[in-house]
Design a protein around this motif. Structure first.
Motif, PDB file in Angstrom:
ATOM      1  N   SER A 260       0.833  -1.211   0.000  1.00  0.00           N
ATOM      2  CA  SER A 260       0.000   0.000   0.000  1.00  0.00           C
ATOM      3  C   SER A 260       0.862   1.254   0.000  1.00  0.00           C
ATOM      4  CB  SER A 260      -0.918   0.010   1.226  1.00  0.00           C
ATOM      5  OG  SER A 260      -1.720  -1.146   1.271  1.00  0.00           O
ATOM      6  N   GLY A 261       0.310   2.325  -0.537  1.00  0.00           N
ATOM      7  CA  GLY A 261       1.010   3.602  -0.539  1.00  0.00           C
ATOM      8  C   GLY A 261       1.055   4.232   0.846  1.00  0.00           C
ATOM      9  N   GLU A 262       1.934   5.199   1.022  1.00  0.00           N
ATOM     10  CA  GLU A 262       2.114   5.932   2.287  1.00  0.00           C
ATOM     11  C   GLU A 262       2.663   5.055   3.405  1.00  0.00           C
ATOM     12  OE1 GLU A 262       1.701   9.444   2.612  1.00  0.00           O
ATOM     13  OE2 GLU A 262       1.769   9.047   0.450  1.00  0.00           O
ATOM     14  N   PRO A 374      -5.715  -1.044   2.489  1.00  0.00           N
ATOM     15  CA  PRO A 374      -5.647   0.189   1.702  1.00  0.00           C
ATOM     16  C   PRO A 374      -7.025   0.768   1.393  1.00  0.00           C
ATOM     17  CG  PRO A 374      -5.383  -1.701   0.264  1.00  0.00           C
ATOM     18  CD  PRO A 374      -5.532  -2.245   1.658  1.00  0.00           C
ATOM     19  N   ASP A 375      -7.047   2.046   0.998  1.00  0.00           N
ATOM     20  CA  ASP A 375      -8.290   2.663   0.543  1.00  0.00           C
ATOM     21  C   ASP A 375      -8.432   2.462  -0.956  1.00  0.00           C
ATOM     22  OD1 ASP A 375      -6.554   4.451  -0.667  1.00  0.00           O
ATOM     23  OD2 ASP A 375      -6.937   6.093   0.737  1.00  0.00           O
ATOM     24  N   GLU A 376      -9.442   3.120  -1.563  1.00  0.00           N
ATOM     25  CA  GLU A 376      -9.710   2.915  -2.984  1.00  0.00           C
ATOM     26  C   GLU A 376      -8.577   3.433  -3.878  1.00  0.00           C
ATOM     27  OE1 GLU A 376     -11.433   6.796  -1.594  1.00  0.00           O
ATOM     28  OE2 GLU A 376     -11.462   4.696  -0.917  1.00  0.00           O
ATOM     29  N   LYS A 377      -7.737   4.320  -3.334  1.00  0.00           N
ATOM     30  CA  LYS A 377      -6.604   4.827  -4.101  1.00  0.00           C
ATOM     31  C   LYS A 377      -5.348   3.978  -3.929  1.00  0.00           C
ATOM     32  CE  LYS A 377      -8.136   9.662  -3.863  1.00  0.00           C
ATOM     33  NZ  LYS A 377      -7.767  11.033  -3.399  1.00  0.00           N
ATOM     34  N   GLY A 378      -5.401   2.986  -3.079  1.00  0.00           N
ATOM     35  CA  GLY A 378      -4.253   2.124  -2.855  1.00  0.00           C
ATOM     36  C   GLY A 378      -3.350   2.574  -1.730  1.00  0.00           C
ATOM     37  N   ASN A 379      -3.741   3.635  -1.034  1.00  0.00           N
ATOM     38  CA  ASN A 379      -2.958   4.107   0.106  1.00  0.00           C
ATOM     39  C   ASN A 379      -3.449   3.467   1.395  1.00  0.00           C
ATOM     40  OD1 ASN A 379      -1.390   5.856  -1.479  1.00  0.00           O
ATOM     41  ND2 ASN A 379      -2.962   7.451  -1.361  1.00  0.00           N
ATOM     42  N   ASP A 414      -2.982   6.629   8.189  1.00  0.00           N
ATOM     43  CA  ASP A 414      -2.756   7.010   6.793  1.00  0.00           C
ATOM     44  C   ASP A 414      -1.299   7.369   6.503  1.00  0.00           C
ATOM     45  OD1 ASP A 414      -2.934   9.395   8.191  1.00  0.00           O
ATOM     46  OD2 ASP A 414      -4.837   9.985   7.281  1.00  0.00           O
TER      47      ASP A 414
END
Length: 495
Positions: A260-262, A374-379, A414
């Motif tokens: 995941s991002g972040e 992750p969320d819908e943005k991949g973070n 996050d």
């Protein structure tokens, strides 16, 4: 012993720290030094022990007890008490190339071994050391000392962290022509980009390296050997090479959702803040920011604490810090006796600041991550945590930390910062010079030696011993310099 009853007459007084809610407004160092008169009193507390454990630098209970570079601590404590700052500086510099660094960032194993600490608080050894070197700069006696004779020998030092700088300083003092190669854009390695500015302001590093330049040491930055420069060219040009690139391979965590991002390694997060701070004063978009974010720091050590303090200065919405191990006791356990390193619960500056800002200690003990969501943005948006229990492995007999079934719970995050330590040398550096690595991915040398199997190549610091303290890196750099000097000259008179 200038004041035989000093340890009875005077109490320990530490440099006063700026209040947490005030110091988080900037990235400056936040301890105000005592006056010279007050510092003399602290020097008087030294007992001038017949057997000074403070300068022993030996291993007890798996940790060092006393100073790894064997600083002549009782001597310069007494000189501080008598106001002889010049001689105190001379004695300090006999064993420590960089007291301006260790006086700020060393965890002071010397103080845990101080005899005063058996029944009272130990002597302020670390702060006395810092006072000596800063007084030396103030009085103009810490300036360049150019070698009178040059040997005609050339040595390359790869890496400008504390071990590389110590090796370079010693070898240059001996009269060799020394060039230090650093892959980053600034000299200092871990000191520059691994330690936040509020613990070690970067002009302190630049002040010392400027002195070294005037003494004859040459620095080459943006020189990444094995990538944008060839190791063979270094080996052809220089008589000997010292590898001091650190243990810069961060330990990862392998759980679902790690991609995941972040989610960042702590070293990347801390470096981005320091570089942006120095380059442009933290201009938005030029660093990994924790502003308004729910931050999770994975790792309970010094680097994790630095991530906590940095995140709070960014303006984080919340911070939690995961620690796999149980919370240490408030006081020494019966099996953790002096002069061992005290395994007690320490609240460092970052945790102090989190308590001041959020009202609670950020640390969560015996807990690890089971999964990132992750969320819908991949973070990363959430983390599933699980509690751990200490249990004995029936096969090995060692204690292990195992997940407790049914203890899982989910928290919103996050920004995740992984501060789980380092695994050792980055392989491309070792491969470039053709040196072997051991099972811990440290550069391999014979026991008690700094020489690798490559004829001209030596290794020092974290690259040689694994992740450790700045003061151990200095010790390694000094010892490697002696080995190189002996190899080049047939004898060595380096201390």
């Amino acid at each position: 012993m200038g004041k035989p009853t000093g340890f009875l007459d005077y109490k320990r007084e530490d440099n006063e720290a700026v209040a947490p809610l005030e110091r988080i407004k900037n990235y400056n160092e936040f301890h105000a030094p005592l006056s010279p008169k007050e510092r003399k009193i602290q020097g008087a507390r030294c007992m001038e022990c017949g057997v000074p454990f403070c300068q022993s630098g030996i291993m007890f209970g798996g940790a060092v007890s006393g100073c790894p570079v064997n600083n002549l601590i009782p001597e310069w404590n007494d000189l501080v008490y008598n106001g002889n700052w010049k001689l105190a500086y001379a004695r300090l510099k006999k064993t420590n190339n960089f007291p301006e660094f260790t006086g700020r960032v060393c965890p002071a194993p010397c103080e845990s071994a101080c005899t005063c600490g058996i029944n009272d608080k130990p002597v302020t050894i670390k702060q006395n050391e810092l006072a000596i070197i800063e007084m030396a700069y103030q009085e103009g006696i810490a300036g360049p000392k150019i070698p009178a004779v040059r040997t005609g020998k050339k040595v390359a030092v790869i890496g400008s962290g504390p071990s590389g700088l110590a090796a370079a300083d010693q070898l240059n003092r001996r009269g060799h022509e020394v060039t230090v190669f650093e892959r980053a854009d600034r000299v200092g390695g871990l000191l520059m980009y691994g330690i936040p500015n509020m613990k070690l302001e970067k002009q302190i590093i630049e002040r010392k390296t400027e002195v070294m330049k005037q003494e004859g040491v040459r620095f080459v930055t943006n020189a990444d050997i094995g990538r944008n420069m060839e190791a063979d060219d270094i080996l052809k040009e220089y008589d000997r090479v010292v590898l001091a690139c650190g243990a810069s391979n961060p330990r990862d965590i392998q759980v679902p959702g790690r991609e995941s991002g972040e989610i960042y390694f702590a070293v990347d997060f801390l470096k981005s803040t320091t570089k942006s701070l120095l380059d442009n004063g933290l201009e938005a978009g030029t660093f990994i920011t924790a502003k308004d974010k729910k931050v999770m720091v994975i790792g309970g050590g010094d680097t994790g604490n630095d991530c906590v303090g940095t995140s709070i200065r960014h303006g984080a919405a919340s911070v939690i810090q995961l620690e796999m191990m149980p919370q240490p006791p408030a006081e020494r356990a019966q099996d953790n006796t002096w002069p061992e390193w005290p395994r007690v619960c320490k609240t460092d500056y970052g945790q102090e600041e989190a308590i001041a800002v959020f009202g609670d200690d950020p640390r969560v003990y015996q807990t690890t991550v089971k999964k990132f969501i992750p969320d819908e943005k991949g973070n990363v948006a959430k983390a599933v945590l699980v509690k751990l229990a200490a249990e004995k492995d029936e096969t090995t007999g060692r204690m292990c930390l195992n997940p407790i079934e049914g203890s899982e719970y989910t928290v919103e995050v996050d920004l995740v910062l992984i501060a789980a330590g380092f695994l050792g040398t980055e392989s491309y550096v070792a491969q470039a010079f053709g040196v072997e690595m051991n099972e811990r991915t440290n550069v391999m040398t014979s026991v008690g030696s700094y020489r690798t199997k490559q004829e001209k190549v030596f290794a020092a610091g974290d690259m040689h011993r694994g992740q450790s303290l700045v003061v151990w890196a200095i010790c390694e750099g000094r010892e490697a310099a002696k080995a190189v000097d002996l190899d080049l000259m047939g004898y060595t008179n380096l201390p």
